[in-house]
Motif scaffolding. Structure first.
Motif, PDB file in Angstrom:
ATOM      1  N   ILE A 105       0.882  -1.168   0.000  1.00 34.60           N
ATOM      2  CA  ILE A 105       0.000   0.000   0.000  1.00 34.60           C
ATOM      3  C   ILE A 105       0.919   1.216   0.000  1.00 34.60           C
ATOM      4  O   ILE A 105       1.662   1.439   0.935  1.00 34.60           O
ATOM      5  N   ARG A 106       0.895   1.956  -1.086  1.00 33.65           N
ATOM      6  CA  ARG A 106       1.769   3.107  -1.203  1.00 33.65           C
ATOM      7  C   ARG A 106       1.254   4.239  -0.338  1.00 33.65           C
ATOM      8  O   ARG A 106       1.998   5.049   0.198  1.00 33.65           O
ATOM      9  N   ARG A 107      -0.061   4.294  -0.271  1.00 30.81           N
ATOM     10  CA  ARG A 107      -0.708   5.404   0.424  1.00 30.81           C
ATOM     11  C   ARG A 107      -2.093   4.925   0.777  1.00 30.81           C
ATOM     12  O   ARG A 107      -2.712   4.185   0.006  1.00 30.81           O
ATOM     13  N   PHE A 108      -2.580   5.298   1.969  1.00 36.22           N
ATOM     14  CA  PHE A 108      -3.958   4.960   2.310  1.00 36.22           C
ATOM     15  C   PHE A 108      -4.696   6.254   2.611  1.00 36.22           C
ATOM     16  O   PHE A 108      -4.271   7.037   3.453  1.00 36.22           O
ATOM     17  N   GLY A 109      -5.770   6.463   1.923  1.00 36.31           N
ATOM     18  CA  GLY A 109      -6.528   7.692   2.171  1.00 36.31           C
ATOM     19  C   GLY A 109      -7.319   8.114   0.952  1.00 36.31           C
ATOM     20  O   GLY A 109      -7.788   7.279   0.186  1.00 36.31           O
ATOM     21  N   ALA A 110      -7.432   9.432   0.787  1.00 38.90           N
ATOM     22  CA  ALA A 110      -8.307   9.966  -0.251  1.00 38.90           C
ATOM     23  C   ALA A 110      -7.577  10.122  -1.590  1.00 38.90           C
ATOM     24  O   ALA A 110      -6.466  10.642  -1.635  1.00 38.90           O
ATOM     25  N   ALA A 111      -8.202   9.622  -2.648  1.00 39.29           N
ATOM     26  CA  ALA A 111      -7.761   9.944  -4.000  1.00 39.29           C
ATOM     27  C   ALA A 111      -8.638  11.101  -4.468  1.00 39.29           C
ATOM     28  O   ALA A 111      -9.866  11.025  -4.411  1.00 39.29           O
ATOM     29  N   LEU A 112      -8.004  12.187  -4.911  1.00 38.65           N
ATOM     30  CA  LEU A 112      -8.769  13.392  -5.260  1.00 38.65           C
ATOM     31  C   LEU A 112      -8.893  13.561  -6.768  1.00 38.65           C
ATOM     32  O   LEU A 112      -8.087  13.041  -7.528  1.00 38.65           O
ATOM     33  N   ARG A 113      -9.927  14.288  -7.156  1.00 34.24           N
ATOM     34  CA  ARG A 113     -10.008  14.743  -8.546  1.00 34.24           C
ATOM     35  C   ARG A 113      -9.390  16.132  -8.562  1.00 34.24           C
ATOM     36  O   ARG A 113      -9.989  17.072  -8.040  1.00 34.24           O
ATOM     37  N   HIS A 114      -8.176  16.248  -9.124  1.00 32.48           N
ATOM     38  CA  HIS A 114      -7.498  17.538  -8.962  1.00 32.48           C
ATOM     39  C   HIS A 114      -8.224  18.681  -9.640  1.00 32.48           C
ATOM     40  O   HIS A 114      -8.114  19.816  -9.246  1.00 32.48           O
ATOM     41  N   ARG A 115      -9.001  18.365 -10.678  1.00 32.85           N
ATOM     42  CA  ARG A 115      -9.758  19.438 -11.332  1.00 32.85           C
ATOM     43  C   ARG A 115     -10.791  20.041 -10.398  1.00 32.85           C
ATOM     44  O   ARG A 115     -11.089  21.227 -10.447  1.00 32.85           O
ATOM     45  N   GLU A 116     -11.341  19.194  -9.530  1.00 39.21           N
ATOM     46  CA  GLU A 116     -12.392  19.659  -8.621  1.00 39.21           C
ATOM     47  C   GLU A 116     -11.824  20.489  -7.474  1.00 39.21           C
ATOM     48  O   GLU A 116     -12.557  21.171  -6.796  1.00 39.21           O
ATOM     49  N   VAL A 117     -10.527  20.369  -7.192  1.00 33.34           N
ATOM     50  CA  VAL A 117      -9.959  21.231  -6.153  1.00 33.34           C
ATOM     51  C   VAL A 117      -9.348  22.492  -6.768  1.00 33.34           C
ATOM     52  O   VAL A 117      -8.568  23.186  -6.144  1.00 33.34           O
ATOM     53  N   GLY A 118      -9.712  22.762  -8.002  1.00 35.78           N
ATOM     54  CA  GLY A 118      -9.305  24.016  -8.618  1.00 35.78           C
ATOM     55  C   GLY A 118      -7.986  23.943  -9.371  1.00 35.78           C
ATOM     56  O   GLY A 118      -7.505  24.946  -9.869  1.00 35.78           O
ATOM     57  N   LEU A 119      -7.401  22.738  -9.431  1.00 33.01           N
ATOM     58  CA  LEU A 119      -6.144  22.608 -10.185  1.00 33.01           C
ATOM     59  C   LEU A 119      -6.497  22.244 -11.623  1.00 33.01           C
ATOM     60  O   LEU A 119      -6.500  21.090 -12.012  1.00 33.01           O
ATOM     61  N   LEU A 124      -8.765  18.998   6.225  1.00 34.08           N
ATOM     62  CA  LEU A 124      -9.193  17.594   6.247  1.00 34.08           C
ATOM     63  C   LEU A 124      -8.655  16.850   5.019  1.00 34.08           C
ATOM     64  O   LEU A 124      -8.100  15.759   5.129  1.00 34.08           O
ATOM     65  N   LEU A 125      -8.795  17.476   3.854  1.00 36.86           N
ATOM     66  CA  LEU A 125      -8.311  16.835   2.618  1.00 36.86           C
ATOM     67  C   LEU A 125      -6.808  16.605   2.659  1.00 36.86           C
ATOM     68  O   LEU A 125      -6.309  15.588   2.183  1.00 36.86           O
ATOM     69  N   SER A 126      -6.130  17.547   3.231  1.00 33.42           N
ATOM     70  CA  SER A 126      -4.683  17.427   3.314  1.00 33.42           C
ATOM     71  C   SER A 126      -4.293  16.213   4.160  1.00 33.42           C
ATOM     72  O   SER A 126      -3.448  15.416   3.775  1.00 33.42           O
ATOM     73  N   ILE A 127      -4.969  16.068   5.305  1.00 34.55           N
ATOM     74  CA  ILE A 127      -4.683  14.925   6.178  1.00 34.55           C
ATOM     75  C   ILE A 127      -5.150  13.621   5.535  1.00 34.55           C
ATOM     76  O   ILE A 127      -4.464  12.606   5.578  1.00 34.55           O
ATOM     77  N   LEU A 128      -6.333  13.674   4.924  1.00 30.37           N
ATOM     78  CA  LEU A 128      -6.923  12.456   4.345  1.00 30.37           C
ATOM     79  C   LEU A 128      -6.071  11.845   3.249  1.00 30.37           C
ATOM     80  O   LEU A 128      -6.139  10.657   2.992  1.00 30.37           O
ATOM     81  N   GLN A 129      -5.284  12.671   2.576  1.00 28.82           N
ATOM     82  CA  GLN A 129      -4.499  12.143   1.466  1.00 28.82           C
ATOM     83  C   GLN A 129      -3.369  11.223   1.912  1.00 28.82           C
ATOM     84  O   GLN A 129      -3.029  10.278   1.209  1.00 28.82           O
ATOM     85  N   THR A 130      -2.779  11.511   3.054  1.00 32.08           N
ATOM     86  CA  THR A 130      -1.623  10.694   3.446  1.00 32.08           C
ATOM     87  C   THR A 130      -1.664  10.160   4.867  1.00 32.08           C
ATOM     88  O   THR A 130      -1.012   9.184   5.165  1.00 32.08           O
ATOM     89  N   ASP A 131      -2.418  10.806   5.735  1.00 31.31           N
ATOM     90  CA  ASP A 131      -2.350  10.402   7.136  1.00 31.31           C
ATOM     91  C   ASP A 131      -3.656   9.816   7.652  1.00 31.31           C
ATOM     92  O   ASP A 131      -4.050  10.080   8.783  1.00 31.31           O
ATOM     93  N   PHE A 132      -4.314   9.029   6.835  1.00 28.43           N
ATOM     94  CA  PHE A 132      -5.540   8.398   7.308  1.00 28.43           C
ATOM     95  C   PHE A 132      -5.166   7.372   8.373  1.00 28.43           C
ATOM     96  O   PHE A 132      -4.353   6.488   8.127  1.00 28.43           O
TER      97      PHE A 132
END
Lengths: 156, 153
Positions: A51-65, B8-16
């Motif tokens: 597991i490289r990373r556990f958490g949220a995968a974002l849609r970068h377009r939706e965060v304004g990027l 929250l998003l910042s933490i959720l991305q790597t520190d869940f």
């Protein structure tokens, strides 16, 4: 080697984590195991880097990027390690890979950057390029997202 | 999205937290109740900002091969070609980019042979043979989190 249990856990973790107080208990029940055991297995998979990373995968377009650029450089193969480390050292760079050049595509160092505007991408690319050295480079902006999803491993 | 959402998003991305009650811990970090954490996450999902909450894996460690492909697709064949390419589950990203090579997609498959087979099929099915395959030789940096709080991460 990945065990069958690990494969089953990975298949669950590539779904969406339940939004309930004890999400891992829900998954543990599906897998017919104890919550504590599952948590231990997940931590282990993380430690081992499966597991490289556990958490949220974002849609970068939706965060304004809205502007995302792939920067590609043509760098002598024997200097690429150093250049790659310089590029990757910029916090604004999210991905940086060395790829095998081809006769029709001679760029071999690839990086991704994401900003609100194209101008910011250009400015950033110039900053990175100054640090990397005088090599040919190009920015490839994405104009349309045709697909973005997560891989389903062990789907069979 | 307010300041708290961004944090929250910042933490959720790597520190869940990988713990029994992760939303409690997140709440503690942010100074809000676990219920509020849950409802904020639900909102961020509904707005399409969070695509998924879960594991993001190292394809190589799981025994898979990955590559980046680019094709020169004529304007009138873009929709049809995208449909062909996107039909493969191993294609996880596909973007149009401003270049001669205008369609760029990533492909993950259990082996190099699978990758070659899929590339062959894509060429045959689309009738477009100008496809380059650019597997990575080295990874200097891979999918770190997006900066959404303004500062660098």
């Amino acid at each position: 080697m990945i065990t069958n249990l690990q494969k089953k856990i990975i298949k669950e973790l590539q779904k969406d984590l339940p939004l309930v107080e004890r999400p891992f208990e829900v998954i543990a029940q599906r897998l017919d195991m104890e919550e504590a055991e599952l948590l231990q297995e997940i931590s282990h998979l993380k430690e081992k880097g499966y597991i490289r990373r556990f958490g949220a995968a974002l849609r970068h377009r939706e965060v304004g990027l809205l502007a995302n650029a792939m920067i590609v450089w043509r760098i002598p193969e024997d200097e690429i390690e150093e250049a790659g480390n310089v590029v990757a050292g910029f916090p604004e760079v999210t991905h940086c890979y060395h790829r095998q050049p081809l006769p029709h595509w001679r760029y071999n160092l690839f990086a991704m950057i994401h900003f609100s505007t194209k101008e910011e991408c250009h400015e950033m690319a110039e900053r990175i390029a100054r640090a990397v050295g005088d090599y040919p480079y190009e920015l490839l902006f994405s104009t349309t997202e045709l697909k973005k999803t997560s891989m389903k491993y062990f789907a069979e | 999205m307010d300041k708290l959402d961004k944090k929250l998003l910042s933490i959720l991305q790597t520190d869940f937290p990988i713990t029994a009650q992760p939303y409690h811990e997140l709440g503690k970090k942010l100074g809000i109740t676990p219920q509020e954490v849950l409802s904020r996450i639900a909102d961020l999902k509904e707005q399409g900002i969070i695509r998924r909450l879960g594991g993001i894996f190292d394809s190589r460690k799981l025994g898979y091969k990955s590559t980046l492909c680019a094709m020169k697709v004529p304007e009138e064949k873009i929709a049809q070609t995208a449909e062909i390419i996107n039909s493969y589950p191993g294609v996880t990203h596909n973007y149009l980019r401003e270049n001669e090579y205008n369609m760029w997609f990533t492909l993950i498959a259990p082996s190099k042979a699978h990758i070659q087979k899929i590339c062959r099929e894509i060429k045959e099915r689309s009738g477009i043979h100008d496809l380059i395959e650019l597997p990575a030789k080295d990874f200097f940096k891979i999918d770190v989190k997006f900066s959404i709080e303004g500062g660098s991460q």
